[in-house]
Each structure stands twice: as structure tokens, then as C-alpha cells.
Motif scaffolding. Sequence first.
Motif, PDB file in Angstrom:
ATOM      1  N   ASP A  38       0.834  -1.197   0.000  1.00  0.00           N
ATOM      2  CA  ASP A  38       0.000   0.000   0.000  1.00  0.00           C
ATOM      3  C   ASP A  38       0.873   1.254   0.000  1.00  0.00           C
ATOM      4  N   GLU A  42       3.443  -1.028   3.188  1.00  0.00           N
ATOM      5  CA  GLU A  42       3.095  -2.225   3.944  1.00  0.00           C
ATOM      6  C   GLU A  42       2.321  -3.210   3.069  1.00  0.00           C
ATOM      7  N   SER A  44      -0.425  -4.865   3.146  1.00  0.00           N
ATOM      8  CA  SER A  44      -1.782  -5.062   3.653  1.00  0.00           C
ATOM      9  C   SER A  44      -2.536  -6.035   2.755  1.00  0.00           C
ATOM     10  N   SER A  93      -7.113  -3.331   5.488  1.00  0.00           N
ATOM     11  CA  SER A  93      -5.962  -3.092   6.363  1.00  0.00           C
ATOM     12  C   SER A  93      -6.320  -2.655   7.771  1.00  0.00           C
ATOM     13  N   LYS A  95      -7.066   0.296   8.365  1.00  0.00           N
ATOM     14  CA  LYS A  95      -6.653   1.703   8.438  1.00  0.00           C
ATOM     15  C   LYS A  95      -7.810   2.668   8.203  1.00  0.00           C
ATOM     16  N   HIS A 103      -9.045   2.116   2.039  1.00  0.00           N
ATOM     17  CA  HIS A 103      -8.702   1.105   3.044  1.00  0.00           C
ATOM     18  C   HIS A 103      -9.942   0.833   3.890  1.00  0.00           C
ATOM     19  N   LYS A 107      -9.627  -6.195   8.682  1.00  0.00           N
ATOM     20  CA  LYS A 107      -8.630  -7.001   7.988  1.00  0.00           C
ATOM     21  C   LYS A 107      -9.260  -8.327   7.571  1.00  0.00           C
TER      22      LYS A 107
END
Length: 321
Positions: A38, A42, A44, A93, A95, A103, A107
Motif C-alpha cells: 500500500d 506495507e 496489507s 488493512s 486503516k 482502506h 482485515k
Amino acid sequence: LANPFVGRSWTYSFAPNAPPPDILISEFMASNRRTLRDEDGETSDWLEIHNLGSTAENLSGWFLTDKAKMPTMWKFPPGVVLPANDFMVLFASEKNRTGHPLHTNFKLTAGGEYLALVRPDGRTVASEFAPKYPPQLEDISYGRIPDKRNVVGFSVEATPGALNSSQGDGFASPVVFSRESGTFVDPFVIGMSAAPGSVIHYTTTTNLPTLASPVYAGPIRITATTVIRARAYAAGRLPGPPRTGHYIQLNTNAINFTSDLPIALLDNFGGGPVPTNGEQYVCLMVFDRKANGRSSITNAPDLVTAGRFHRRGSSTLYSTK
């Protein structure tokens, strides 16, 4: 990334009498380690949405969820439009970002769970994996076979933002090692096996094996600290799950060391200093106390796992000392 659409200017014509849009969750990856990063760098987890219809669809107010009883888990922000016969990739993620890229606030679970795309009424499911998708493997995506929207399967070649590649008929078998990970003093040999009809490819580096890696033909002699990574391949099937063995040789002056505390042993297999702006493979072995109240690195480890070394710190990050 494929067509984020947020914060951009687009012009579309919508047909008010057109049939309902055909919007699907076409692919996702619930154990992303190397496939896609991302904007934070990261890995994700991610999912892909495909508009199979002939008109663009405004996804503003639609929802994504990983809980069947909470269909409005995460809401698409205003201004998100998916053109006809196009793809959108967003990150799962936790986020919870509504900019570019998008995002979700949850998750994906590698062990398998419910996943759905829900229409703006908060009740009508447009696309789902129910009651839950199967357990996922690292860097292997799961999705719908092109032109067969009700057929799902794994794909070793993930294609975020593009048509899915063909899936195999399940996976090859796991590789079985003749000796579990641990420490040793004297050299030994290790054997590997898999189901009949399988071919085992392996590496003695921290890289995952591929079809270009050596083929296992017989026991391997281990004379120094070594990591072995192996994977079985079989005709008509996707590669089996990667198997890793970590074998750390002990100096003779350390074999008598014991402690009244658990011992953690880390080894980077000759990786040298950790790069300033990078990561480094590391094995962690943990040796817990036994019945006598002492721990020893000559015992079988209670935990063996792979991880990553990376540098931290503000004033010391670039220090060479």
C-alpha cells in the motif's frame, strides 16, 4: 493499483432503465506478504471489485463487510465510481481510509471468514463468500474464474486489477521433513517427502522455492546453520504450502548454558548487518523452562517462527556503530 477513482474528475452517462449492475468481489488475498504494497509500503491484505456490467456504477454508499450479521461494516465514501467492465483494488488493512487508495476498517482472516459486498440499502448482498472462504495460503489469491462468476478457486499468480488467471485443481501435498526445526551440534542428514506424483523443489536460502529451484533427490547433509525451504509441485495442481526448516548449529561452549528464564535465540543465517532502509529474514526460537525449572538451547524449541529484522530509532537509525 487499478483505478482508485477517488479525488479525480470523471464523466459518465448512466442509463436509468438499464438492468441492475453486475458488481462482484472478484479476487482477494488474505495473506499478503510480497504481492502488493500500500502507500505506506506495507503488505496489507487486499480485495478486488469487478464491474461486469455495461454501464459505470457509483459505489458511494455501498458496503464491505467480513461479518454476516454486520452488513454495514465499512461504507464506500462519496465519489467512488467503477467504470463498466473495469476493476477496483482496495486494501483490507483496518486503516479505514477514504482517500487514494481506499482502506477498509477491517482485515481479512487467513484462516477463513465471511466476506461480502452489500448494496446501499444495507441489506442486499451483491457478492459474497459464504458461509466463509477456505483457509488461505501466503501470497496466493482466491477469486472467481473468468466468465464463471459462481466458480471460485485459488490462483498462484495473483492479478489485482486485471482478469484472474486460471486456477488449479486444488493444491499439491505439504512437504514432510524428517527432522523438526531446532538446534544441533554434530552434522546430520535431513530427508523430505510428499504425496506420490509430487516433485519437491527446495532452497537452502531464505527465498521461497520455485520451479527453477533444485529438485530434491535424496537426504541433505547439514553441517552448519541452515534454513531449508521446500514446496511440492504436482501436475494439474497449484504448488503446495511452503515448508521451512530452521537448523541452528551451537558452539560447544554454549551447550551447557541453562537459565531460570525462557531463552530466545535469533539467527539471520549470515545475513550481515540489517540494511538501513530494508528488512532482513530472521528465525526466532524460544526455549521455555522444563520440569526442573531451567531452560536450555539444546532442548527442542517450544516456538519456532520466521520474522523480520528492521532498524528503528530517530537519531540512531543511520548510525553504523
